[in-house]
Structures are given as structure tokens and as C-alpha cells.
Design a protein around this motif. Structure first.
Motif, short mmCIF file in Angstrom:
data_model
loop_
_atom_site.label_atom_id
_atom_site.label_comp_id
_atom_site.label_asym_id
_atom_site.label_seq_id
_atom_site.Cartn_x
_atom_site.Cartn_y
_atom_site.Cartn_z
N TRP A 65 5.52 1.75 0.29
CA TRP A 65 5.97 2.77 -0.36
C TRP A 65 6.99 4.12 -0.28
O TRP A 65 7.82 4.39 -0.41
N ALA A 66 5.39 4.75 0.58
CA ALA A 66 6.62 5.57 1.04
C ALA A 66 7.30 5.58 2.34
O ALA A 66 8.47 6.02 2.20
N ASP A 93 0.96 -1.54 0.10
CA ASP A 93 0.29 0.19 0.04
C ASP A 93 0.99 1.68 -0.51
O ASP A 93 1.95 1.18 0.12
N ASP A 94 0.61 2.87 -0.11
CA ASP A 94 1.17 3.93 0.04
C ASP A 94 1.62 4.06 1.36
O ASP A 94 2.84 4.37 0.81
N GLU A 95 1.19 3.32 1.92
CA GLU A 95 2.02 3.46 3.38
C GLU A 95 3.71 2.95 3.02
O GLU A 95 4.79 3.21 3.86
#
Length: 375
Positions: A327-328, A323-325
Motif C-alpha cells: 500500500w505504501a 501488506d503495508d509495503e
């Protein structure tokens, strides 16, 4: 529970094989495709610094690396004079890892060790193949390969080097640019006078250096202005490199006598690029030279690639989903660290091109402090 159960790795260099090893060891189903027919036949020497060695130890291959390579814990600067005068020795900044600061080795040996480890853990490797199409639906990636049609994966890792095919397929068009320098490299036998890397700045070349790669081998290199050398025959290439080497002495006098095989000489330009932002698009991510490349002036290219793989897999194994977390977190861990090293590599070369007396010790200290911290 991990974020992925099946992964396609594209590229069989250090980043790709490292990711395959760590994922397969954790029970993830891994397919790896590599365009070259045999990665273990490509390359000459490589300098592997301690941050890379830490990753290699985690990959379970340090004993093989130690046997195959040549370890040392300092480098020296020499003058480009008639004696190759030793100016001073620079001890490496080391962590309490118990590893040498640097290992030089034959690049195909490193490739062979990593490929064998990946295969031994159950990763399925296919050579002479790449991806031709990627389609995502949010939960998986459908990948079309050049040899076996279509497969579906939870994640695709693009570790396919500069001018990455995977990068192009997902819309990341980060092309490397030449920095203005070209490098002659040769692989040959090691004289007793070479026990570490020595660097000569100035003279007929910008940089003249060498690195032991085993008890009986080394690679030597000379950096000049980037030129079109494509029309030269192997014998002419050897003659040009020997001509440049004539201007350097000390251990170079021993090395030069051993530069006799035209097939062991190659010439490439220095290039650089950095994907300045997230290295993923959905469930496809770039690592290693696909995401960043730099001149070998601080010898960190392979180390950064290995770190990319280790950090990515660490995050994947600790997460429940992609999820975006995730990748961040990956961007936060990698982008600034890589940028520091890439910028330093380019800056060192630019100072030489411009004839400037830049703060080389300060620059090298910044790099050492950066890569000395855990990735």
C-alpha cells in the motif's frame, strides 16, 4: 505467486473494468458488480489522451479503440469572435509509443470494448448490483452484495465513482465539492471542418469546445457558471445550448446546425475531490473517481482512473501478500501524480471564474510532463 487469488471489483467504469481485465488475464478469479443495468448505454463523448492509450494497449484493446475512435495529435485555440479566428495550433507532447496524442470516442463504445474484453478473459460481471456490507478479518474480506448474498475475497476494489458506496463502507467520506462551473454537452454528427479539438476561451461561455469521436460523430461542450438546470425540459435544454453556441463561429457554425436532438444534450456541474492519503483500509482499496475527481478542463479523468488500475494490479501481481509495503508503494506511485493533475484541472477553471490571466501554457506543460512519464 501473486498477492491475491480472488478479487471483487465494485464498479464497471474504466478503472473497474481495467482492473478486472488485468487480474483475469493473470489468472485471478474476478467478480465485478455494477449498479447500473448497462454501463454501455451511459454517456456521450470522451477524450482519451496518450497516457490512457498506453494502458488501453496493455489491456489488449488498442485495435478496437483505434477502429472506434478518432485520433489526432494537436489541438487549436480559436477566438470567440465572429469568424472563430484560429489563433494557434498546439502540437502535443508525445512519447515514442507510436500512439496518437489523443483519441476522441463515443463513451459507450469504450465501455462496451472494456466490458467485452473482461468477459472474454473470464471475469464474471453482474449488472444491477452493488455491495451493502464489508467485513475484514486481516486475511480476507467478506462482502455482502445486493443480489447474491455473501462472498469472500482476498481483495475488494472500489471503482464505483464519486460518492463511492465502498468508500462509505470503509469510512472514507471524501465528498466532491462543486467548483462553480457547469457544462453543457451534446453528441452529434461530425462536419468535415472538425478534425481535432479546438478550444475557445471567453465570450458567452468560459470554454467552448468540441472533439471528434469517429468518422461520423463528435461531442461539443460549453462551460458556464454552475446553475440549477434541473427544471428544464429536454427541448429547453437544447435551446439553451444552441443559444450559447450562437456566439461561437468557425466550425461551431457547422456544429450548431447539427444540434437538433434534445435527447443528446446533458448538463452537469464540475466537481472535485481527492482522498489525501492512503486509498485503502486494510484489503479494500479505492481507485478512479472513487478516490479522486476533477473537472474535465485538462481531459485526464478517465486516464487517471486507468492508470490507477494498471499500477494497482502491477503491484498485486509482483507481491506475495497484501501488506503495508504494497500500500505504501501504491500511494507513492499515485497520490502526488494525481494531485498534480487534479490541482491543475481546478486551477484552470478558477482562473476563468476569477477572470485572471494565469499561466495556462505553464500549467498545461506541467500536466503534459507529469502524465508523459510512466505511471
Amino acid at each position: 505467486m501473486t498477492a491475491v487469488d480472488s478479487v471483487l471489483v465494485v464498479g464497471g467504469g474504466p478503472a473497474g473494468t481495467a482492473a478486472a481485465i488485468l487480474l483475469a488475464e493473470a489468472g485471478v478469479a474476478v467478480d465485478l458488480v455494477e449498479l447500473k443495468p448497462d454501463v454501455t448505454a451511459v454517456g456521450s463523448g470522451i477524450t482519451v489522451q496518450e497516457n490512457a492509450l498506453r494502458v488501453l494497449r496493455d489491456l489488449g484493446v488498442w485495435p478496437q479503440i483505434e477502429r472506434a475512435g478518432y485520433g489526432f495529435s494537436s489541438f487549436c485555440l480559436r477566438a470567440p469572435d465572429q469568424h472563430g479566428t484560429l489563433l494557434f495550433e498546439v502540437p502535443a507532447v508525445q512519447t515514442p509509443s507510436g500512439l496518437p496524442a489523443t483519441v476522441g470516442m463515443y463513451r459507450p463504445d469504450l465501455a462496451r470494448i472494456l466490458v467485452e474484453r473482461a468477459k472474454g478473459l473470464g471475469a464474471k460481471l453482474r449488472f444491477g448490483a452493488t455491495v451493502t456490507r464489508l467485513e475484514q478479518d486481516g486475511a480476507s474480506v467478506e462482502a455482502t452484495s445486493s443480489d447474491r448474498g455473501v462472498g469472500r475475497y482476498d481483495l475488494v476494489i472500489g471503482a464505483d465513482g464519486v460518492r463511492s458506496t465502498v468508500g462509505g463502507l470503509i469510512g472514507i467520506q471524501a465528498q466532491p465539492r462543486p467548483t462553480g462551473m457547469g457544462i453543457w454537452r451534446a453528441f452529434t454528427s461530425r462536419p468535415a471542418s472538425v478534425t481535432r479539438t479546438d478550444l475557445y476561451y471567453g465570450g458567452a461561455a468560459y470554454i467552448a469546445g468540441y472533439c471528434p469521436t469517429g468518422e461520423d460523430s463528435l461531442y461539443a461542450y460549453l462551460v458556464e457558471d454552475a446553475q440549477d438546470r434541473n427544471a428544464l425540459s429536454p427541448d429547453e435544454r437544447l435551446a439553451v445550448m444552441r443559444g450559447l453556441a450562437e456566439h461561437y463561429h468557425g466550425p461551431w457554425d457547422d456544429i450548431r446546425e447539427r444540434l437538433t436532438d434534445p435527447e443528446r444534450v446533458n448538463y452537469t456541474w464540475f466537481e472535485t475531490h481527492l482522498v489525501d492519503g492512503p486509498w485503502n483500509r486494510g484489503r479494500v482499496v479505492l481507485v478512479g473517481d472513487a478516490a479522486h475527481s476533477c473537472p474535465p478542463t485538462v481531459a485526464q479523468g478517465a486516464a487517471l482512473a486507468l492508470e490507477d488500475a494498471a499500477v494497482l494490479v502491477e503491484l498485486l501481481l509482483a507481491a506475495d501478500t497484501v501488506d503495508d509495503e504494497l500500500w505504501a508503494a501504491f500511494t507513492k506511485r499515485r497520490l502526488d501524480r494525481v494531485r498534480t493533475v487534479v490541482d491543475a484541472s481546478v486551477q484552470l477553471g478558477q482562473w476563468l471564474l476569477d477572470g485572471e490571466q494565469g499561466d495556462v501554457p505553464g500549467l498545461m506543460r506541467t500536466v503534459a510532463e507529469t502524465v508523459g512519464r510512466p505511471a
